[in-house]
Motif scaffolding. Sequence first.
Motif, PDB file in Angstrom:
ATOM      1  N   ALA A   1      10.762  17.542 -71.962  1.00 26.05           N
ATOM      2  CA  ALA A   1      10.287  18.221 -70.747  1.00 26.05           C
ATOM      3  C   ALA A   1       8.790  18.009 -70.536  1.00 26.05           C
ATOM      4  N   GLU A   2       8.380  17.990 -69.269  1.00 26.55           N
ATOM      5  CA  GLU A   2       6.973  17.870 -68.897  1.00 26.55           C
ATOM      6  C   GLU A   2       6.520  19.171 -68.227  1.00 26.55           C
ATOM      7  N   ALA A   3       5.227  19.489 -68.377  1.00 23.91           N
ATOM      8  CA  ALA A   3       4.682  20.689 -67.740  1.00 23.91           C
ATOM      9  C   ALA A   3       4.896  20.618 -66.230  1.00 23.91           C
ATOM     10  N   LEU A   4       5.328  21.709 -65.653  1.00 25.81           N
ATOM     11  CA  LEU A   4       5.574  21.775 -64.212  1.00 25.81           C
ATOM     12  C   LEU A   4       4.249  21.907 -63.471  1.00 25.81           C
ATOM     13  N   ALA A   5       3.947  20.946 -62.598  1.00 24.56           N
ATOM     14  CA  ALA A   5       2.764  21.043 -61.747  1.00 24.56           C
ATOM     15  C   ALA A   5       2.979  22.183 -60.758  1.00 24.56           C
ATOM     16  N   VAL A   6       1.923  22.921 -60.455  1.00 25.58           N
ATOM     17  CA  VAL A   6       2.063  24.071 -59.556  1.00 25.58           C
ATOM     18  C   VAL A   6       0.980  24.054 -58.473  1.00 25.58           C
ATOM     19  N   CYS A   7       1.281  24.685 -57.370  1.00 28.05           N
ATOM     20  CA  CYS A   7       0.307  24.924 -56.309  1.00 28.05           C
ATOM     21  C   CYS A   7       0.365  26.408 -55.975  1.00 28.05           C
ATOM     22  N   ASP A   8      -0.522  26.858 -55.118  1.00 28.85           N
ATOM     23  CA  ASP A   8      -0.554  28.268 -54.750  1.00 28.85           C
ATOM     24  C   ASP A   8       0.252  28.503 -53.476  1.00 28.85           C
ATOM     25  N   VAL A   9       0.847  29.658 -53.390  1.00 19.84           N
ATOM     26  CA  VAL A   9       1.699  29.986 -52.245  1.00 19.84           C
ATOM     27  C   VAL A   9       0.936  29.925 -50.919  1.00 19.84           C
ATOM     28  N   ALA A  10      -0.407  30.095 -50.984  1.00 15.17           N
ATOM     29  CA  ALA A  10      -1.206  30.074 -49.760  1.00 15.17           C
ATOM     30  C   ALA A  10      -1.769  28.695 -49.441  1.00 15.17           C
TER      31      ALA A  10
END
Length: 264
Positions: free
Chosen positions: A21-30
């Motif tokens: 598994a690879e770390a999940l890239a994330v963004c902000d809801v806004a």
Amino acid sequence: MGKYQALKNLYESNMTVDSIAEALAVCDVADDAAAVKMQLEERNYDVVGVREGNEVIGFVERADLGTGAIANYVKPFLMRDILTNSTPLIQFLHIFKNRSRIFVLEQNKVTKLITSADLQKPPIRILIFGYITLLEMNLGELIFQQFPDHSWKTLISDGRLQLAQNLYHKRLEKNEDISLVECLQISDKLEIIKNDEFLFQSFGLASRSRWKKTSGKIRDLRDRIAHSNELGITMTWEEIIDILEDCERVLEVSEALLAEGGRT
């Protein structure tokens, strides 16, 4: 416990989805959806997690993004698309067969992602090669047991038999303690199973034509793994996992036959 069950237990205990598994890239809801889409295109990502505060609440897919806030495109995580990080790799493959990605849960939080690209990683290749290698060994032992008089020789072509005999003599010259059966290729062993009525019936094979097709795929997959070729090109991952499932079934039957002894 047979060799297959021992190997399966080893894989289930020591090889989990966390190994690929690879770390999940994330963004902000806004965040701005168009900006996030541009970033995903640059990194060639199809999906990104969405964070609200300190919690990842869902994900967005690059293909869906347009204008406005990311909040307008968030999809919730579904239970069918989530596995814990301790899930055995062999179980994951069966689940992944009809999926394009799986999110990984770590301490009740989605933190990682697995896509088809991650199936190229060494743990997957080790698992597949281990199953096929054990299958080849088991079939050799089964043939040695079921044909003590080497009557299996009539079940393969003269050309294939000659190749095995040539290899046998070369290895004898090196003082290797080996039997002729051990000089057969996996395709030869699978051919013997197909051509012997008792073994064919014992394995519960649907048809000889299907067995021949499956045998060819097992051989081709073993060769690709052995030569470190990329997987998922000439065969889809669904086909590869189907082959692995065929190997598991054949291994189970072969170990039962070995435990029972000779023909009845």
